[in-house]
Design an enzyme around this catalytic site. Structure first.
Site, PDB file in Angstrom:
ATOM      1  N   TYR A 258      45.238 -88.537  44.869  1.00  0.00           N
ATOM      2  CA  TYR A 258      45.093 -89.426  43.724  1.00  0.00           C
ATOM      3  C   TYR A 258      44.363 -88.642  42.638  1.00  0.00           C
ATOM      4  CZ  TYR A 258      43.123 -92.891  40.630  1.00  0.00           C
ATOM      5  OH  TYR A 258      42.765 -93.591  39.512  1.00  0.00           O
TER       6      TYR A 258
ATOM      7  N   GLU B  97      47.000 -91.943  35.269  1.00  0.00           N
ATOM      8  CA  GLU B  97      46.853 -91.904  36.714  1.00  0.00           C
ATOM      9  C   GLU B  97      48.064 -91.255  37.370  1.00  0.00           C
ATOM     10  OE1 GLU B  97      44.854 -95.612  38.475  1.00  0.00           O
ATOM     11  OE2 GLU B  97      46.912 -95.653  39.233  1.00  0.00           O
TER      12      GLU B  97
END
Ligand code: GDP
Ligand code: MN
Length: 409
Positions: free
Chosen positions: A101, A189
């Site tokens: 992530y 993101e």
């Protein structure tokens, strides 16, 4: 304002972040043709402005053309979290060794941007953040200086990545921050950022921008534009502008501030503060609001009618509460607006409670259509609307019966 995955990926690729080769498809035939052009296997991915597509069945890996066809048939037209899927991204599948992530957002407590890296990428980063916050390396960034190389490397290192991949991940962190900063992001993101097997072919990388030998590739991309900066980013704002649902689109046409919620009591009011207080009181008294709708100042019949139609048309609305405070806009004008609107609608199609307070409230109550239930106090109006929503078939709509019994507050 959130971009779709394919739009975000185009931005990321421009910023030098490796992304898989992909093509957008709006029909099953286009999906199959795209897969043929890219080469199989591919991922078939629903394009909607919400996360959690994987869990909702909106992402499928397809090994051959039959599987692509079946996936596209299933995914096109499905609804994810209230968002209709009108296109799918067909993307060269990535064979991943690890899913990371990487994200940039504002740390509200610190009042500055923060870069985050975690080895526990893939699906639910919120769960990781709640249950194992230490699994996310966080690097606060001073926007005056931007992200320093050592900060990007430290974030990757502290996330527990192997030494040989730290440099590549750090480059992604730096590129993502610079993009976020340049393009007025609220969130940027990558989840997952895939790390491919050192020997293997990591799947396609975007032409030009990506390093052929790159071992990292952004399998997903989220970019949300800061609403307040929309005027500085007109191209992105236009891409993000498609409203999330039919009701929000209609509200936007009339310039209403509208948010659809999950309850059964439709709410119309003038002034954001009053509407928020109304939602709170509905909640406190055991009901559930179906929406936030602030029609703002003015009360011409067209505007009122548009607001009422919008709320009445929502199938989950069982009863409507019209809560008006007359300041500069006088209550008798609002009452006439409501009456004119009802005339165009042939009377209220759902039980409707009206509370008027402030300038000319009494005059307003006197002229209101008798098909409406009139309450003077805020609390009584909310109680009446909750009761009506609970008990739709059997509702008292006689304004005179209750008017006068209720105390003013
Ligand atoms: P989201 O659920 O909306 O965040 O959609 P994602 O694009 O992140 O896809 C969900 C999951 O599908 C990812 O976490 C991956 O595990 C998986 N996935 C997506 N694309 C690929 C791919 O090309 N190859 C592989 N192996 N998995 C993928
Ligand atoms: Mn994702």
């Amino acid at each position: 304002m959130r971009l779709q995955e394919h739009q975000s990926k185009a931005l990321f690729a421009e910023a030098g972040i490796p992304v898989p080769d992909s093509l957008l498809a709006e029909s099953v035939e286009e999906a199959v043709a795209a897969a043929t052009e890219l080469g199989l296997p591919v991922a078939v991915k629903a394009q909607v402005r919400v996360g959690g597509r994987g869990k909702a069945g909106g992402v499928e890996l397809a090994k051959d053309r039959t599987a692509v066809r079946a996936a596209a048939e299933r995914i096109l037209g499905m609804t994810i979290d209230g968002h209709l899927v009108e296109s799918v991204l067909i993307e060269a599948a990535v064979d991943a060794e690890t899913e990371l992530y990487v994200g940039i957002t504002i740390d509200r407590e610190a009042g500055q941007p923060v870069a985050m890296v975690s080895r526990e990428g893939g699906v639910d980063i919120e769960t990781v953040a709640d249950e194992r916050p230490a699994a996310i390396a966080r690097e606060p960034i001073d926007p005056a200086f931007g992200v320093h190389g050592y900060q990007a490397r430290r974030a990757a290192y502290e996330a527990g990545l192997d030494r040989e991949i730290v440099g590549e991940v750090a480059s992604v962190v730096t590129a993502l921050y610079e993009l976020w900063d340049d393009r007025d992001g609220r969130e940027a993101e990558i989840n997952p950022l895939m790390i491919t097997d050192p020997g293997g072919d990591g799947g396609g990388t975007d032409d030009g921008s990506a390093d052929e030998d790159s071992r990292v590739v952004a399998a997903d991309a989220v970019f949300s534009l800061d609403d307040a900066a929309a005027y500085r980013q007109p191209a992105l704002a236009a891409q993000a502008a498609e409203p999330a649902d039919e009701f929000e689109a209609r509200a936007a046409e009339h310039g209403f501030d509208y948010v659809r919620l999950e309850g059964t009591v439709g709410v119309i009011g003038n002034g954001a503060g009053l509407v928020m207080a109304t939602l709170d009181l509905i909640d406190q008294l055991g009901g559930a609001p179906a929406n936030f709708l602030d029609i703002g100042g003015g009360a011409d019949a067209d505007r009122v009618a548009a607001a009422m139609e919008l709320v009445y048309d929502d199938q989950s609305v069982e009863a409507v509460l019209f809560n008006v405070f007359g300041g500069i806009t006088r209550c008798d004008e609002v009452a006439r607006g409501i009456n004119d609107a009802l005339a165009t609608l042939d009377g209220p199609p759902k039980p409707t409670v009206v509370r008027l307070a402030g300038t000319n409230a009494a005059a307003g109550r006197d002229v209101l259509d008798p098909a409406l239930r009139v309450e003077r106090s805020f609390e009584a109006a909310v109680e009446a609307a909750i009761a009506a929503a609970r008990d739709t078939p059997d509702v008292e709509t006689d304004g005179d019966a209750t008017d006068g019994e209720v105390s003013d507050r």
